[in-house]
Write a protein that holds these residues in place. Structure first.
Motif, PDB file in Angstrom:
ATOM      1  N   VAL A   1      30.328  43.472  -1.428  1.00 22.26           N
ATOM      2  CA  VAL A   1      32.106  43.346  -1.196  1.00 22.26           C
ATOM      3  C   VAL A   1      32.506  42.748  -2.144  1.00 22.26           C
ATOM      4  N   LEU A   2      33.430  43.744  -2.778  1.00 19.61           N
ATOM      5  CA  LEU A   2      34.318  43.146  -4.095  1.00 19.61           C
ATOM      6  C   LEU A   2      35.127  42.010  -3.801  1.00 19.61           C
ATOM      7  N   SER A   3      35.813  41.945  -2.646  1.00 16.90           N
ATOM      8  CA  SER A   3      36.896  41.146  -2.255  1.00 16.90           C
ATOM      9  C   SER A   3      37.300  41.113  -0.813  1.00 16.90           C
ATOM     10  N   LEU A   4      37.719  40.254  -0.201  1.00 20.29           N
ATOM     11  CA  LEU A   4      38.107  40.264   1.396  1.00 20.29           C
ATOM     12  C   LEU A   4      39.760  40.091   1.180  1.00 20.29           C
TER      13      LEU A   4
ATOM     14  N   TRP B   1      46.987  42.975  -4.961  1.00 23.91           N
ATOM     15  CA  TRP B   1      45.697  42.277  -4.824  1.00 23.91           C
ATOM     16  C   TRP B   1      44.769  43.194  -5.318  1.00 23.91           C
ATOM     17  N   LEU B   2      44.538  44.575  -5.130  1.00 27.49           N
ATOM     18  CA  LEU B   2      43.607  45.423  -5.440  1.00 27.49           C
ATOM     19  C   LEU B   2      43.638  45.597  -6.945  1.00 27.49           C
TER      20      LEU B   2
ATOM     21  N   THR C   1      36.314  46.618  -1.443  1.00 23.43           N
ATOM     22  CA  THR C   1      37.194  45.796  -0.827  1.00 23.43           C
ATOM     23  C   THR C   1      37.196  45.713   0.623  1.00 23.43           C
TER      24      THR C   1
ATOM     25  N   GLN D   1      36.953  43.737 -12.306  1.00 20.03           N
ATOM     26  CA  GLN D   1      35.835  44.618 -11.936  1.00 20.03           C
ATOM     27  C   GLN D   1      35.710  45.673 -12.941  1.00 20.03           C
TER      28      GLN D   1
ATOM     29  N   SER E   1      39.071  52.454  -6.596  1.00 18.32           N
ATOM     30  CA  SER E   1      38.065  51.649  -6.211  1.00 18.32           C
ATOM     31  C   SER E   1      38.047  51.899  -4.664  1.00 18.32           C
TER      32      SER E   1
ATOM     33  N   ILE F   1      42.046  42.684  -8.474  1.00 12.44           N
ATOM     34  CA  ILE F   1      40.471  42.859  -8.321  1.00 12.44           C
ATOM     35  C   ILE F   1      40.042  43.922  -9.327  1.00 12.44           C
TER      36      ILE F   1
ATOM     37  N   VAL G   1      38.214  51.104  -0.475  1.00  9.31           N
ATOM     38  CA  VAL G   1      38.823  49.956   0.443  1.00  9.31           C
ATOM     39  C   VAL G   1      38.370  50.489   1.685  1.00  9.31           C
TER      40      VAL G   1
ATOM     41  N   TYR H   1      43.627  54.819  -4.882  1.00 15.10           N
ATOM     42  CA  TYR H   1      42.214  54.299  -4.302  1.00 15.10           C
ATOM     43  C   TYR H   1      41.694  55.109  -2.988  1.00 15.10           C
TER      44      TYR H   1
END
Length: 805
Positions: A645-648, A781-782, A623, A789, A554, A785, A556, A581
């Motif tokens: 944006v996937l997440s913050l 956290w990733l 992210t 996803q 993913s 997510i 970042v 990542y």
């Protein structure tokens, strides 16, 4: 019978060998209507004027006795170029149009309307447009080969080393290729500019007996096919600093080596046109140290008089319209599902979105917040604003906003190599009255740009697209600005820096752009030695530094805080990449080694840069990780463009957390010297501190600080977070000298229901102070997510795979 102009110019008389500083030229002059009735004579020895110390050569042109003239050339010691004046002036000298020096065509610019160098003697002055004393050497010693001249972002013949060196080849094939992948990030107006510039380049080539071959498709496949068809052995191309275009040239070189059943022994030779000629090797890190080197400014090269014969091909191609190019790009990328979705997000600016933003979604309303429309927040923002000299201009800027957008949308003409020279002349003469309608239009655009932005900002507005397309070179702009100032001052440039603001703005822009180009090249070279792969991305004409690590996983994106740069994540990038990542870290415009143009810097400008970086470089939703003001920027992106944006992940994010009806007061900006302090001061090593100081000396750094302290008080961060459908992870250093960690936690929990909060024993930059601990938190956290996803839309293909298709 007297020789024709071309014959005489092509076979100059031999002259005694002189030193490089006193190169002896043969040359000829053409008169309108008299170009076939003249004779050619060159004196065997130079004459030196005792009162000026300038090197002279003279020649007589004797078509008929009435038009007999004596013409002199002299060498300008500052530019090491040749200029000219009429010694025996007669009326027919107005017909003078061209000069040929050793077979190289040199255009003459009539400066009789201003005070020339010899105006005190009542003599008419004509100036040679940038003739170097040393002819450009061929890029290859093989003079019998067929060459392909590949135009990319260098759509001109003037000051173009590639075209100037082509005389060494027996035949030539100029080519431009509309590659849909490399053009995928361009706006429609920019595509219009491109089509216009290519059309003018084609006309210019036809004027010198050649033509421009047009192709649409993959550059590697098209160039390889052309090389095989015409049996070319050399492909001449300009060297690139932008990573994506640089990769295109590099991948072409690799493709030509490995291609099967295709052309063999084909090489790509690149050229550059630096502004400075420096004796010392290497570029110092500090701009002031570079200025102390006092590098000589190189003059631009003249347009070649003629080209080698054009190689005939089965199909010369035709220039598509901007609409056709756009459709072609869309059809090429139709299988890249993300491209169309992400590209649409760039159609509206952040400010336009804010002005039409709907109310907070009902499912995001929590106790203490107000469910009102944007207008109420806008009035709040207008009320609590930092008082400054710029405040009085704010209403006028807003009134001109729509007018400026309409003007920019319609001003797609005049960027070609032929048109832009007239625009430059009008721009330099802005303070002079004019009766020309086209110049008046340019004057109006300059006036509006100067009123709306910083002093001298009109130059970027008028010439930014032309410089991006390469229809005019920085050396030509600098030379013309310098010559204009000399013409205004009786042949002398002011030693005290006095001059028109247009000439100063043009010269400053060129010098600044060249510095950042040199800095980018040296940074890439130094980075390779240290094992950090620095890349350059061109955003709105400015060079942005970034790095990328990891091949799978993913995406970042790491965004730094105020005054920092991508290297502030030096202990995080590789660790995240090793865990599976793909990690990008960029330096925002105005910071670090990224370019610092003279533009108004706002939180919305930086947010749009991050948005465009995700769309054009990353190619899929990611992210976003932001520290300090970088956390506030990524929050704006998530609130305005949540699709990308996937997440913050917020690391001690800046931005107030306030309900609408709270009492708001302006707080003085904190002391920035404490930004990098915290639990582990040793992390602020000498290199980090020196790099922060280094960036403060870059040209344009003062604009960043000036804009920052004149910003309106921004929207509260919860206003953006409450419009984001995804999850937010807020990491707060408990020992942050800029904010209270306990109070911050309470505010997040009260007004941001989608935020997960966690404290760490660190200061304002926990990712740099305790990187191991922060990396573990981010990775955990990733992984969460990623599980949410699973099965998301596949990403846009990277450059390598598309170019090899």
């Amino acid at each position: 019978m007297l020789p024709t102009l071309t014959q005489a110019a092509a076979t100059p008389r031999t002259t005694p060998a002189l030193s490089p500083s006193e190169s002896h030229f043969g040359y000829g002059i053409s008169f309108r209507g008299l170009s076939h009735n003249w004779c050619y004579q060159c004196y065997d020895s130079p004459q030196r004027a005792s009162n000026t110390g300038l090197l002279f050569h003279s020649a007589h042109f004797l078509g008929d006795k009435a038009s007999c003239k004596q013409f002199c050339l002299w060498r300008d010691s500052k530019f090491n170029t040749w200029a000219s004046t009429v010694v025996n002036y007669r009326q027919t000298i107005d017909l003078c149009t061209q000069v040929f020096i050793n077979g190289v065509h040199v255009a003459l610019s009539d400066t009789s309307s201003t005070r020339g160098i010899y105006s005190k003697r009542k003599r008419r002055c004509c100036r040679v447009m940038a003739v170097s004393t040393n002819e450009p050497a061929a890029l290859s010693s093989e003079k019998s080969n067929v060459a392909i001249l590949w135009f990319k972002k260098d759509l001109r013949l003037d000051d173009h080393l590639g075209s100037s060196s082509c005389a060494a080849y027996q035949a030539l094939l100029p080519v431009y290729i509309f590659d849909p992948y490399l053009l995928r990030g361009w706006s429609y107006s920019m595509l219009e500019n491109l089509v216009e510039a290519v059309a003018e380049l084609k006309l210019a080539l036809q004027g010198v007996g050649s033509d421009l071959i047009i192709r649409c498709g993959n550059i590697k496949a098209e160039l390889a096919a052309l090389a095989e068809e015409v049996h070319a052995r050399i492909i001449i191309a300009e060297a690139e600093i932008d990573y994506e275009w640089q990769e295109a040239v590099s991948s072409l070189q690799e493709y030509l080596k490995d291609v099967e059943n295709g052309p063999s022994n084909v090489s790509v030779q690149t050229w550059t046109m630096p502004l400075y000629e420096c004796k010392e090797k290497g570029t110092p890190a500090y701009y002031k140290e570079f200025q102390k080197m006092q590098c000589r400014i190189k003059p631009p090269l003249a347009v070649p008089m003629s080209f080698p014969p054009l190689v005939e091909v089965a199909d010369r191609g035709c220039i598509p319209s901007a609409s056709e190019v756009e459709i072609y790009i869309q059809s090429f990328l139709e299988n890249n599902i993300w491209h169309r979705k992400l590209k649409d997000l760039q159609s509206a600016s952040a400010e336009a979105l804010l002005s039409t933003m709907s109310e907070i979604p009902s499912d995001k309303v929590v106790p203490g917040t107000s469910n009102k429309a944007f207008e109420s927040f806008n009035s709040w923002r207008q009320k609590y604003i930092l008082a400054s000299p710029y405040e009085a201009l704010e209403k006028r800027r807003e009134e001109l906003a729509l007018k400026s957008q309409d003007r920019e949308a319609k001003s797609s003409n005049g960027v070609g190599a032929i048109s832009i020279m007239g625009t430059l002349e009008a721009y330099l003469r802005f303070l002079e009255p004019t009766w020309r309608k086209d110049w008046k239009q340019i004057y109006e655009r300059v006036s509006e740009a100067e009123y709306e932005g910083p002093r001298g900002g009109s130059f970027r507005r008028l010439f930014g697209n032309s410089l991006t397309l390469g229809t005019i070179s920085g050396r030509r702009i600098y030379y013309e600005a310098f010559e204009y100032e000399k013409a205004r001052n009786g042949g002398w440039a002011s030693p005290f820096g006095f001059g028109t603001f247009t000439a100063i703005a043009a010269a400053k822009y060129v010098e600044s752009s060249e510095w950042y180009r040199l800095l980018a090249a040296s940074t890439k070279e130094d980075g390779e030695k240290r094992g950090s792969h620095v890349r350059i991305w061109s955003w709105r004409g400015s060079l942005i530094h970034y790095t990328m690590s990891g091949e799978h996983g993913s995406p970042v994106v790491l965004v730094h805080g105020f005054g920092a740069f991508w290297e502030h994540y030096r202990d995080n990038i590789q660790n995240l990449a090793k865990e599976g990542y793909r990690v990008w870290a960029l330096t925002l415009i105005g910071f670090g080694r990224s370019e610092k143009p003279d533009v108004p810097y706002t939180e919305l400008l930086w947010a749009e840069l991050i948005r465009d970086f995700i769309v054009e470089v990353v190619g899929e939703p990611a992210t976003l990780v932001g520290n300090s003001i970088g956390g506030y920027m990524v929050s704006i992106v998530a609130g305005l463009w949540p699709q990308i944006v996937l997440s913050l992940i917020l690391l001690n994010s800046a931005g107030a957390i306030l309900p609408h009806d709270s009492t708001c007061t302006y707080l003085k900006n904190p002391n920035l010297s404490s930004v990098f302090s915290g639990q582990n001061p040793s992390k602020a090593d000498k290199w980090l501190i020196s790099e922060i100081l280094r960036a403060s000396h870059d040209p344009g750094a003062e604009y960043v600080m000036e804009s920052f302290f004149c910003l309106k008080k921004p929207f509260p961060i919860n206003w953006f977070l409450n419009r984001f459908q995804g999850k937010v992870f807020a990491i707060q250093g408990s020992r942050d000298p800029l904010s209270n960690g306990t109070e911050r936690k309470q505010l997040f929990e009260s007004y941001c229901p989608n935020v997960v909060f966690q404290s760490v024993n660190a200061g304002h930059c926990p990712h740099d102070e305790v990187p191991d601990e922060i990396n573990k938190m981010i990775l955990k956290w990733l992984q969460q997510i990623d599980s949410q996803q699973a099965g998301r839309t596949p990403p846009l293909q990277p450059v390598q795979s598309v170019q090899s298709a």
